[in-house]
Design an enzyme around this catalytic site. Structure first.
Site, PDB file in Angstrom:
ATOM      1  N   HIS A   1      -4.038  -5.498  -7.762  1.00 15.60           N
ATOM      2  CA  HIS A   1      -5.269  -5.693  -7.263  1.00 15.60           C
ATOM      3  C   HIS A   1      -5.767  -6.754  -7.061  1.00 15.60           C
ATOM      4  O   HIS A   1      -6.835  -7.290  -6.744  1.00 15.60           O
ATOM      5  CB  HIS A   1      -6.074  -4.466  -7.944  1.00 15.60           C
ATOM      6  CG  HIS A   1      -5.812  -3.146  -7.085  1.00 15.60           C
ATOM      7  ND1 HIS A   1      -5.124  -2.300  -7.893  1.00 15.60           N
ATOM      8  CD2 HIS A   1      -6.388  -2.550  -6.331  1.00 15.60           C
ATOM      9  CE1 HIS A   1      -4.958  -1.275  -7.207  1.00 15.60           C
ATOM     10  NE2 HIS A   1      -5.704  -1.559  -6.075  1.00 15.60           N
TER      11      HIS A   1
ATOM     12  N   GLU B   1       0.174   8.231  -0.994  1.00  9.64           N
ATOM     13  CA  GLU B   1       0.704   7.144  -1.718  1.00  9.64           C
ATOM     14  C   GLU B   1       1.961   7.788  -2.663  1.00  9.64           C
ATOM     15  O   GLU B   1       2.405   6.951  -3.308  1.00  9.64           O
ATOM     16  CB  GLU B   1      -0.385   6.791  -2.514  1.00  9.64           C
ATOM     17  CG  GLU B   1      -1.519   6.533  -2.042  1.00  9.64           C
ATOM     18  CD  GLU B   1      -2.668   5.859  -2.688  1.00  9.64           C
ATOM     19  OE1 GLU B   1      -2.604   4.652  -2.939  1.00  9.64           O
ATOM     20  OE2 GLU B   1      -3.630   6.743  -3.228  1.00  9.64           O
TER      21      GLU B   1
ATOM     22  N   ASP C   1       0.989   1.639  -3.077  1.00  9.78           N
ATOM     23  CA  ASP C   1       1.392   2.574  -4.199  1.00  9.78           C
ATOM     24  C   ASP C   1       2.562   3.475  -3.386  1.00  9.78           C
ATOM     25  O   ASP C   1       3.460   3.585  -4.365  1.00  9.78           O
ATOM     26  CB  ASP C   1       0.220   3.493  -4.424  1.00  9.78           C
ATOM     27  CG  ASP C   1      -0.656   3.040  -5.566  1.00  9.78           C
ATOM     28  OD1 ASP C   1      -0.098   2.343  -6.368  1.00  9.78           O
ATOM     29  OD2 ASP C   1      -1.859   3.193  -5.169  1.00  9.78           O
TER      30      ASP C   1
ATOM     31  N   CYS D   1      -3.411   1.786   5.323  1.00 11.43           N
ATOM     32  CA  CYS D   1      -4.406   0.818   4.653  1.00 11.43           C
ATOM     33  C   CYS D   1      -3.955  -0.113   3.516  1.00 11.43           C
ATOM     34  O   CYS D   1      -4.756  -0.659   3.030  1.00 11.43           O
ATOM     35  CB  CYS D   1      -5.515   1.607   4.245  1.00 11.43           C
ATOM     36  SG  CYS D   1      -5.275   2.784   3.000  1.00 11.43           S
TER      37      CYS D   1
HETATM   38  C1  PEP Z   1      -2.423   1.497  -1.326  1.00 10.12           C
HETATM   39  O1  PEP Z   1      -2.063   1.912  -2.665  1.00 10.12           O
HETATM   40  O2  PEP Z   1      -1.960   0.961  -0.486  1.00 10.12           O
HETATM   41  C2  PEP Z   1      -3.964   1.428  -1.257  1.00 10.12           C
HETATM   42  C3  PEP Z   1      -4.714   0.974  -0.232  1.00 10.12           C
HETATM   43  O3  PEP Z   1      -4.671   1.611  -2.469  1.00 10.12           O
HETATM   44  P1  PEP Z   1      -4.863   0.664  -3.540  1.00 10.12           P
HETATM   45  O4  PEP Z   1      -4.264  -0.443  -2.912  1.00 10.12           O
HETATM   46  O5  PEP Z   1      -6.193   0.339  -3.892  1.00 10.12           O
HETATM   47  O6  PEP Z   1      -4.313   1.308  -4.733  1.00 10.12           O
HETATM   48 MG    MG Z   2      -3.098   3.082  -3.960  1.00  6.46          MG
END
Ligand code: PEP
Ligand code: MG
Length: 575
Positions: free
Chosen positions: A194, A435, A459, A506
């Site tokens: 993140h 995920e 994920d 996403c």
């Molecule tokens: C992902 O896991 O691809 C996602 C978009 O969620 P995050 O990156 O916030 O875990």
């Molecule tokens: Mg995620």
């Protein structure tokens, strides 16, 4: 003299500026009195930390890479000399005995004395050596306290400043303002951590997984950060500097050209319409979304509203934030994800961090375990749904039971609002993130209960390959092209189509140009990514013919050898 470091490029662009080393909390040491009978043990603790640091520096010197410059050698030798100097190795020992204070305090006081005397030197070179003393002491203090590092809140140099940190948490990073640092470098972290995602959000070049940048770079060093290649050049010579300045200008020119695509429809050459949505973390990101020409928000990571604060946001505060976003998007779709707290996004109020947080009480599991928090968020979301085109997205669903439980919970909240006469969109779409490999594989069992799906590749890859996305030691194993990952992606995209549920991606993969055509070839028609990446992806869509990429995509999907997969992908991306 110049040397270079190599890490993982996670946010593109070139930055040129002076290093600012993130301060370490280890320097904020406590002072306490040590009872007489424990003085000898305290001195022994000090000696042990000194020995361990000596060992660490010696190992560092032995292990430094072949290409590492003689300067690194000289710098490590200097640190070893400082460590063995009696002012560092002896004086604090005497102070512990004489003043009965703790080892950290004795070392810190001695460091302050030394730094003061270095400042009095007329010779600039000697004056600068105080930074070395601080670094050496920090290293010993770290041994004594084992505390993590912390990110500074403000740049300290004039001009362009580059933050060099051992690690920065996503929560620390969202407190930085865009432009506060012209680049961010960290020793830890992987491409989809993140921290990396937020750095992209700041539109700031970022290189992570540098391992030893915090140790090897000194305060105020001149740096070039190449956010495309993941290369850092420390104290570059004039020629290199001129080359990178030119490259910086070229990138700016390319960005300007891309801006012309803002209003264009993202259609492939054969006329298929593709939706390009934006990912956001906070309502403030709306300006970037507008700039990007996104046709909606595909992922609002609502959990960022919950970070960096002692009191969690109440229903009204959340309602205002969600309403601002849906109204700000003027009727375009806004997908708000219910909070995905846990793992590397812990609110201040978290009572404990799980032993294995990525596999622990995170996302929907936490929501269902904390019904009061979940209910508050859902009330705020549903109320805000009245003001625009909102959808709700549930993170980390694992299968049918959790999906049922979540939908029932949402129905319960709707009934509550009905009883209170509150307005909300009764037809609001509820979607689920794919995920977890189990959810991808068992899609048929629960996806039809949802209005849409969104694949969180960050994920999904982490859990499929058992690779902690925040751990730079295994970052090289994080591979979106792994055949297992590709098969899961194809399975979900095909499965969703068969069931008749729209699906998007996403995760970070959606914004990586290298994968745009591959995902289109797999049948994906909706992408959601960081706004800064959107126009480049649009350009790629505009130059892609779906019939032309079909055969090569199938070859990639069938290939078993990673080399072959890469070879086919390169072909797919030509022209
Ligand atoms: C992902 O896991 O691809 C996602 C978009 O969620 P995050 O990156 O916030 O875990
Ligand atoms: Mg995620």
């Amino acid at each position: 003299m110049s040397f270079s470091l190599h890490g993982i490029a996670v946010s593109s662009g070139i930055a040129i500026g002076h290093a600012h080393l993130a301060s370490h909390t280890v320097l904020e040491v406590a002072h306490y009195e040590v009872p007489k009978q424990f003085i000898a043990a305290e001195v022994a603790r000090f000696d042990a930390a000194m020995d361990a640091t000596r060992q660490e520096l010696t190992t560092l010197r032995q292990n430094k890479s072949q290409q590492a410059m003689a300067e690194i050698d000289a710098f490590l030798n200097l640190h070893l000399m400082i460590l063995d100097d009696e002012h560092i190795s002896q004086t604090p020992r005497e102070m512990i005995e004489r003043e009965r204070c703790n080892a950290e305090w004795a070392l810190k006081v001695q460091m302050d004395h030394l730094v003061e005397s270095f400042e009095a030197f007329e010779d600039a070179y000697l004056r600068e050596r105080k930074a070395d003393v601080v670094q050496v002491v920090e290293r010993v203090l770290k041994r004594l306290t084992g505390q993590p590092n912390k990110v500074p809140q403000a740049a300290q140099h004039g001009g362009s400043t580059i933050l060099v940190a051992h690690d920065v948490s996503p929560a620390d990073l969202i407190q930085l303002k865009p432009g506060q640092f012209s680049a961010i470098l960290t020793d830890l972290g992987g491409a989809t951590s993140h921290t990396a995602i937020i750095a992209r959000g700041l539109n700031t070049p970022c290189v992570v997984g540098l391992h030893r940048a915090r140790e090897l770079i000194r305060e105020n060093d001149m740096l070039i950060v190449d956010g495309e290649q993941g290369v850092i050049i420390v104290e570059p010579d004039k020629q290199i500097l001129a080359e990178y300045k030119l490259r910086q200008d070229q990138i700016e020119l390319e960005r300007k050209k891309l801006r012309r695509l803002k209003a264009a429809h993202a259609n492939t050459l054969d006329g298929t319409e593709i939706e390009l949505y934006a990912n956001i973390e906070l309502p403030d990101d709306l300006a970037d979304v507008k700039e990007s020409g996104a046709t909606g928000i595909g992922l609002f990571r609502s959990e960022f509203l919950f970070l960096n604060r002692d009191e969690l946001p109440d229903e009204d505060e959340q309602f205002e934030a969600y309403r601002a976003v849906v109204q700000g998007m003027d009727g375009l779709p806004v997908t708000i994800r219910t909070f995905d707290l846990g793992a590397d996004k812990q609110p201040n109020s978290a009572k404990r961090v799980a032993r294995n947080p990525a596999l622990g009480l995170r996302a929907i599991r936490l929501c269902l375990a904390e019904p009061y928090l979940f209910r508050t968020q859902l009330r705020a979301l549903l109320r805000a749904s009245h003001y625009g085109n909102m959808k709700i997205l549930v993170p980390m669903l694992s299968g049918l039971a959790e999906t049922r439980q979540t939908l029932q919970f949402i129905d319960g909240v709707k009934q509550e609002l009905d009883a209170e006469g509150m307005a909300y969109n009764r037809e609001i779409q509820i979607g689920g993130m794919i995920e977890i490999p189990a959810a991808a594989l068992a899609l048929n069992t629960f996806a039809k209960k949802l209005s849409f799906l969104s694949i969180g590749t960050n994920d999904l890859i982490q859990y499929t390959l058992a690779i902690d996305r925040t751990d730079e030691e295994v970052a090289h194993l994080y591979d979106p092209l792994n055949p297992a990952v590709l098969k899961l992606l194809a399975h979900v995209i095909d499965g969703a189509k068969r069931i008749g549920v729209p699906v998007s991606v996403c995760g970070e993969m959606a914004g990586e140009l290298a994968y745009t055509r591959l995902l289109l070839g797999l049948g994906l028609r909706q992408f959601s990514m960081h706004p800064a990446l959107l126009l480049a992806v649009k350009q790629r869509v505009l130059t892609t013919s779906l019939p032309e990429i079909a055969a090569l995509t199938q070859k990639i999907l069938r290939a078993e050898d990673p080399m072959k997969i890469r070879e086919f992908l390169d072909k797919l991306n030509v022209a």
